[in-house]
Design a protein around this motif. Structure first.
Motif, PDB file in Angstrom:
ATOM      1  N   ARG A  63       0.858  -1.185   0.000  1.00 49.68           N
ATOM      2  CA  ARG A  63       0.000   0.000   0.000  1.00 49.68           C
ATOM      3  C   ARG A  63       0.895   1.236   0.000  1.00 49.68           C
ATOM      4  O   ARG A  63       1.765   1.377   0.868  1.00 49.68           O
ATOM      5  CB  ARG A  63      -0.929   0.040   1.204  1.00 49.68           C
ATOM      6  N   TYR A  64       0.686   2.087  -0.993  1.00 48.24           N
ATOM      7  CA  TYR A  64       1.475   3.306  -1.131  1.00 48.24           C
ATOM      8  C   TYR A  64       0.651   4.520  -0.706  1.00 48.24           C
ATOM      9  O   TYR A  64      -0.570   4.510  -0.795  1.00 48.24           O
ATOM     10  CB  TYR A  64       1.882   3.512  -2.598  1.00 48.24           C
ATOM     11  N   PHE A  65       1.367   5.549  -0.272  1.00 49.93           N
ATOM     12  CA  PHE A  65       0.748   6.856  -0.040  1.00 49.93           C
ATOM     13  C   PHE A  65       1.429   7.829  -0.993  1.00 49.93           C
ATOM     14  O   PHE A  65       2.655   7.908  -1.032  1.00 49.93           O
ATOM     15  CB  PHE A  65       0.941   7.301   1.413  1.00 49.93           C
ATOM     16  N   LYS A  66       0.635   8.540  -1.776  1.00 49.92           N
ATOM     17  CA  LYS A  66       1.204   9.471  -2.749  1.00 49.92           C
ATOM     18  C   LYS A  66       1.323  10.852  -2.127  1.00 49.92           C
ATOM     19  O   LYS A  66       0.340  11.435  -1.680  1.00 49.92           O
ATOM     20  CB  LYS A  66       0.341   9.511  -4.006  1.00 49.92           C
ATOM     21  N   LEU A  67       2.541  11.347  -2.095  1.00 50.92           N
ATOM     22  CA  LEU A  67       2.829  12.678  -1.557  1.00 50.92           C
ATOM     23  C   LEU A  67       3.438  13.494  -2.688  1.00 50.92           C
ATOM     24  O   LEU A  67       4.606  13.308  -3.036  1.00 50.92           O
ATOM     25  CB  LEU A  67       3.788  12.567  -0.374  1.00 50.92           C
ATOM     26  N   LEU A  68       2.624  14.352  -3.314  1.00 51.15           N
ATOM     27  CA  LEU A  68       3.015  15.065  -4.534  1.00 51.15           C
ATOM     28  C   LEU A  68       3.434  14.040  -5.584  1.00 51.15           C
ATOM     29  O   LEU A  68       2.620  13.253  -6.026  1.00 51.15           O
ATOM     30  CB  LEU A  68       4.119  16.083  -4.223  1.00 51.15           C
ATOM     31  N   PHE A  69       4.726  14.025  -5.954  1.00 47.77           N
ATOM     32  CA  PHE A  69       5.176  13.092  -6.986  1.00 47.77           C
ATOM     33  C   PHE A  69       5.912  11.894  -6.395  1.00 47.77           C
ATOM     34  O   PHE A  69       6.501  11.100  -7.122  1.00 47.77           O
ATOM     35  CB  PHE A  69       6.074  13.819  -7.995  1.00 47.77           C
ATOM     36  N   ILE A  70       5.872  11.761  -5.085  1.00 48.67           N
ATOM     37  CA  ILE A  70       6.604  10.677  -4.411  1.00 48.67           C
ATOM     38  C   ILE A  70       5.623   9.616  -3.926  1.00 48.67           C
ATOM     39  O   ILE A  70       4.583   9.931  -3.353  1.00 48.67           O
ATOM     40  CB  ILE A  70       7.407  11.231  -3.205  1.00 48.67           C
TER      41      ILE A  70
END
Length: 197
Positions: free
Chosen positions: A50-57
């Motif tokens: 599970r990823y969390f998208k922070l701007l482009f990261i």
């Protein structure tokens, strides 16, 4: 006496979980192939990140994996409607606060199973998430056949919500309903898609 007996039964579950004979490694996490719940051997259906998208990261939050007594799941509906025991494990790769975990469940309930919002069982369930997790920590959600849903932090029982098939369905819908946080993770945990690190 009842409480002692219950804790002993839970202890047996944890031993079965820890002592599963075979395992695989994904994203540096050791994942057992099988666990035992309610005197049944549950198979590992699938796993993913599970990823969390922070701007482009993209930040890796946790490796999620699913166990059930269905050997090969063909659809999310098949899992959600199955009455057998299940286990969902979140092995954290990033620090997450308890409030963030609770807020995420509420958001996922809102998108997939609004019926649970504001109910006593939802409040009891959310209250089981009491502390933040750090990399290496695990939260296990154990779905028993009798409707109990138990939450473990690592090997420690946080608590259970008793006899609520409604809550069990809500939590399964949060992960595998029509509007999951991540469609990729949903399909990976169901074993419908191969996970990539």
């Amino acid at each position: 006496m009842r409480k002692l007996l219950f804790l002993l039964v839970i202890g047996v579950f944890m031993v079965a979980l820890v002592n599963s004979a075979k395992s695989l490694t994904f994203a540096g996490v050791n994942i057992p192939n099988r666990v035992r719940v309610d005197n049944k051997i549950l198979n590992l259906n699938g796993y993913g990140i599970r990823y969390f998208k922070l701007l482009f990261i993209k930040v890796k939050v946790y490796v999620g994996y699913l166990y059930s007594d269905i050997k090969k799941i063909n659809s999310a509906d098949e899992l959600i409607n199955d009455k057998g025991p299940k286990v969902i494990v979140m092995h954290f790769l990033h620090t997450v606060k308890a409030k963030q975990i609770r807020d995420t469940f509420v958001k996922d309930f809102k998108h997939n199973f609004k019926k649970i919002l504001g109910t006593d069982v939802e409040k009891k369930f959310l209250a089981l998430f009491k502390k933040k997790v750090k990399p290496g920590d695990e939260i296990k959600l154990v779905f028993h056949e009798n409707g109990d849903l138990c939450v473990f932090y690592n090997s420690e029982l946080s608590g259970c919500v008793r006899s609520s098939k409604l809550l069990q369905k809500a939590v399964l819908m949060a992960y595998f309903g029509p509007h999951p946080y991540s469609e990729d993770l949903k399909e990976e945990m169901l074993g419908l898609k191969k996970a990539e690190e």
